[in-house]
Design a protein around this motif. Structure first.
Motif, short mmCIF file in Angstrom:
data_model
loop_
_atom_site.label_atom_id
_atom_site.label_comp_id
_atom_site.label_asym_id
_atom_site.label_seq_id
_atom_site.Cartn_x
_atom_site.Cartn_y
_atom_site.Cartn_z
N MET A 223 -8.16 7.87 -5.61
CA MET A 223 -6.86 8.31 -5.11
C MET A 223 -5.93 8.52 -6.30
O MET A 223 -5.92 7.74 -7.24
CB MET A 223 -6.28 7.25 -4.17
N ASP A 224 -5.15 9.58 -6.23
CA ASP A 224 -4.13 9.81 -7.25
C ASP A 224 -2.88 9.03 -6.86
O ASP A 224 -2.31 9.27 -5.79
CB ASP A 224 -3.79 11.29 -7.35
N TYR A 225 -2.48 8.11 -7.70
CA TYR A 225 -1.31 7.30 -7.42
C TYR A 225 -0.08 7.94 -8.04
O TYR A 225 -0.15 8.60 -9.06
CB TYR A 225 -1.50 5.89 -7.96
N GLN A 226 1.07 7.71 -7.41
CA GLN A 226 2.33 8.25 -7.91
C GLN A 226 3.11 7.23 -8.71
O GLN A 226 4.06 7.58 -9.39
CB GLN A 226 3.18 8.74 -6.73
N PHE A 227 2.72 5.97 -8.61
CA PHE A 227 3.46 4.91 -9.29
C PHE A 227 2.55 3.72 -9.52
O PHE A 227 1.70 3.40 -8.67
CB PHE A 227 4.67 4.49 -8.44
N GLU A 228 2.72 3.06 -10.66
CA GLU A 228 1.98 1.84 -10.98
C GLU A 228 2.93 0.81 -11.55
O GLU A 228 3.84 1.16 -12.31
CB GLU A 228 0.89 2.12 -12.02
N LEU A 229 2.71 -0.45 -11.20
CA LEU A 229 3.56 -1.53 -11.69
C LEU A 229 2.70 -2.72 -12.09
O LEU A 229 1.96 -3.27 -11.27
CB LEU A 229 4.54 -1.95 -10.58
N PRO A 230 2.78 -3.16 -13.35
CA PRO A 230 2.08 -4.38 -13.75
C PRO A 230 2.87 -5.60 -13.27
O PRO A 230 4.10 -5.63 -13.36
CB PRO A 230 2.05 -4.30 -15.27
N SER B 156 -3.18 -11.13 -14.14
CA SER B 156 -2.25 -10.01 -14.09
C SER B 156 -2.85 -8.97 -13.17
O SER B 156 -4.08 -8.88 -13.02
CB SER B 156 -2.05 -9.41 -15.48
N MET B 157 -1.98 -8.18 -12.57
CA MET B 157 -2.44 -7.16 -11.63
C MET B 157 -1.73 -5.86 -11.92
O MET B 157 -0.69 -5.83 -12.59
CB MET B 157 -2.16 -7.60 -10.20
N ILE B 158 -2.28 -4.78 -11.39
CA ILE B 158 -1.63 -3.49 -11.38
C ILE B 158 -1.47 -3.11 -9.92
O ILE B 158 -2.45 -2.99 -9.19
CB ILE B 158 -2.46 -2.41 -12.12
N SER B 159 -0.22 -2.96 -9.49
CA SER B 159 0.08 -2.58 -8.12
C SER B 159 0.38 -1.08 -8.13
O SER B 159 1.23 -0.62 -8.88
CB SER B 159 1.29 -3.37 -7.62
N LYS B 160 -0.35 -0.33 -7.30
CA LYS B 160 -0.25 1.13 -7.30
C LYS B 160 0.13 1.64 -5.92
O LYS B 160 -0.23 1.03 -4.92
CB LYS B 160 -1.58 1.75 -7.71
N LEU B 161 0.83 2.78 -5.90
CA LEU B 161 1.15 3.37 -4.60
C LEU B 161 1.15 4.88 -4.63
O LEU B 161 1.28 5.50 -5.67
CB LEU B 161 2.48 2.84 -4.05
N ARG B 162 0.99 5.40 -3.45
CA ARG B 162 1.12 6.83 -3.18
C ARG B 162 1.81 6.93 -1.83
O ARG B 162 1.50 6.19 -0.92
CB ARG B 162 -0.25 7.50 -3.13
N MET B 163 2.76 7.85 -1.70
CA MET B 163 3.47 7.99 -0.43
C MET B 163 3.32 9.38 0.12
O MET B 163 3.09 10.34 -0.61
CB MET B 163 4.95 7.63 -0.57
N HIS B 164 3.45 9.50 1.44
CA HIS B 164 3.56 10.78 2.11
C HIS B 164 4.37 10.58 3.38
O HIS B 164 4.69 9.45 3.76
CB HIS B 164 2.19 11.40 2.38
N ARG B 165 4.68 11.67 4.02
CA ARG B 165 5.52 11.62 5.22
C ARG B 165 4.74 12.16 6.41
O ARG B 165 4.02 13.15 6.30
CB ARG B 165 6.77 12.46 4.99
N ILE C 123 4.77 6.89 4.79
CA ILE C 123 3.56 6.08 4.67
C ILE C 123 3.31 5.80 3.19
O ILE C 123 3.21 6.72 2.38
CB ILE C 123 2.33 6.80 5.26
N PHE C 124 3.19 4.52 2.86
CA PHE C 124 2.88 4.09 1.50
C PHE C 124 1.47 3.54 1.50
O PHE C 124 1.19 2.54 2.16
CB PHE C 124 3.86 3.01 1.03
N ARG C 125 0.58 4.18 0.78
CA ARG C 125 -0.76 3.65 0.57
C ARG C 125 -0.69 2.87 -0.73
O ARG C 125 -0.40 3.44 -1.78
CB ARG C 125 -1.78 4.77 0.50
N GLN C 126 -0.91 1.57 -0.62
CA GLN C 126 -0.72 0.69 -1.77
C GLN C 126 -1.98 -0.12 -2.03
O GLN C 126 -2.57 -0.68 -1.10
CB GLN C 126 0.47 -0.25 -1.53
N ASP C 127 -2.37 -0.15 -3.29
CA ASP C 127 -3.53 -0.92 -3.70
C ASP C 127 -3.14 -1.81 -4.88
O ASP C 127 -2.33 -1.41 -5.72
CB ASP C 127 -4.67 0.00 -4.14
N ILE C 128 -3.73 -2.99 -4.91
CA ILE C 128 -3.52 -3.91 -6.02
C ILE C 128 -4.87 -4.17 -6.66
O ILE C 128 -5.86 -4.44 -5.97
CB ILE C 128 -2.87 -5.24 -5.56
N PHE C 129 -4.88 -4.08 -8.01
CA PHE C 129 -6.11 -4.28 -8.78
C PHE C 129 -5.91 -5.42 -9.77
O PHE C 129 -4.82 -5.58 -10.32
CB PHE C 129 -6.45 -3.01 -9.57
#
Length: 132
Positions: free
Chosen positions: A1-8, A74-83, A89-95
């Motif tokens: 999945m192509d994510y739009q945002f990542e946060l450590p 430590s983790m990387i929290s990632k998201l992608r949104m659509h309407r 809708i936020f599809r969010q994954d944590i790695f």
């Protein structure tokens, strides 16, 4: 999945149980922190939205716990949104940052209240136009 945002994010000691494993409820916090920081990257904040009479609220969360994080991870929290209509809708994954293993998979559905009333969220969509 192509994510739009990542946060450590780093696991803090108070987020774990006596075995040093992250309590399941804390993953909801991580997901929320990620959405808040994403909003700031998009050029808005929850405070700014509230001042405009906009209140994005969570309608539903689907979360799948796949593996655990522990104290010091430590983790990387990632998201992608659509309407979808009035829903955002936020599809969010944590790695896990060190292993790359997926920890959590979630779908967060939000809606927008404008001056306390449910709306289509068109004003909110303008704030996220570059991501929709």
């Amino acid at each position: 999945m192509d994510y739009q945002f990542e946060l450590p994010i780093k696991v803090r000691d108070y987020e774990t149980d006596s075995q040093g494993i992250v309590n399941n409820a804390n993953y909801l916090h991580y997901l929320e922190i990620t959405r808040h920081d994403f909003c700031e990257q998009a050029g808005t904040s929850f405070r700014a939205m509230q001042e405009q009479g906009l209140d994005p609220v969570v309608r539903k969360i689907e979360i799948e716990y796949i593996s655990s994080l522990t104290l010091g991870d430590s983790m990387i929290s990632k998201l992608r949104m659509h309407r979808e209509g009035a829903r955002f809708i936020f599809r969010q994954d944590i790695f896990n940052a060190s292993t790359g293993a997926m920890v959590v998979r979630a779908v967060v559905t939000t809606v927008c209240l404008e001056n306390g009333r449910l709306s289509r969220g068109d004003i909110l969509a303008e704030a996220f136009a570059q991501y929709l």
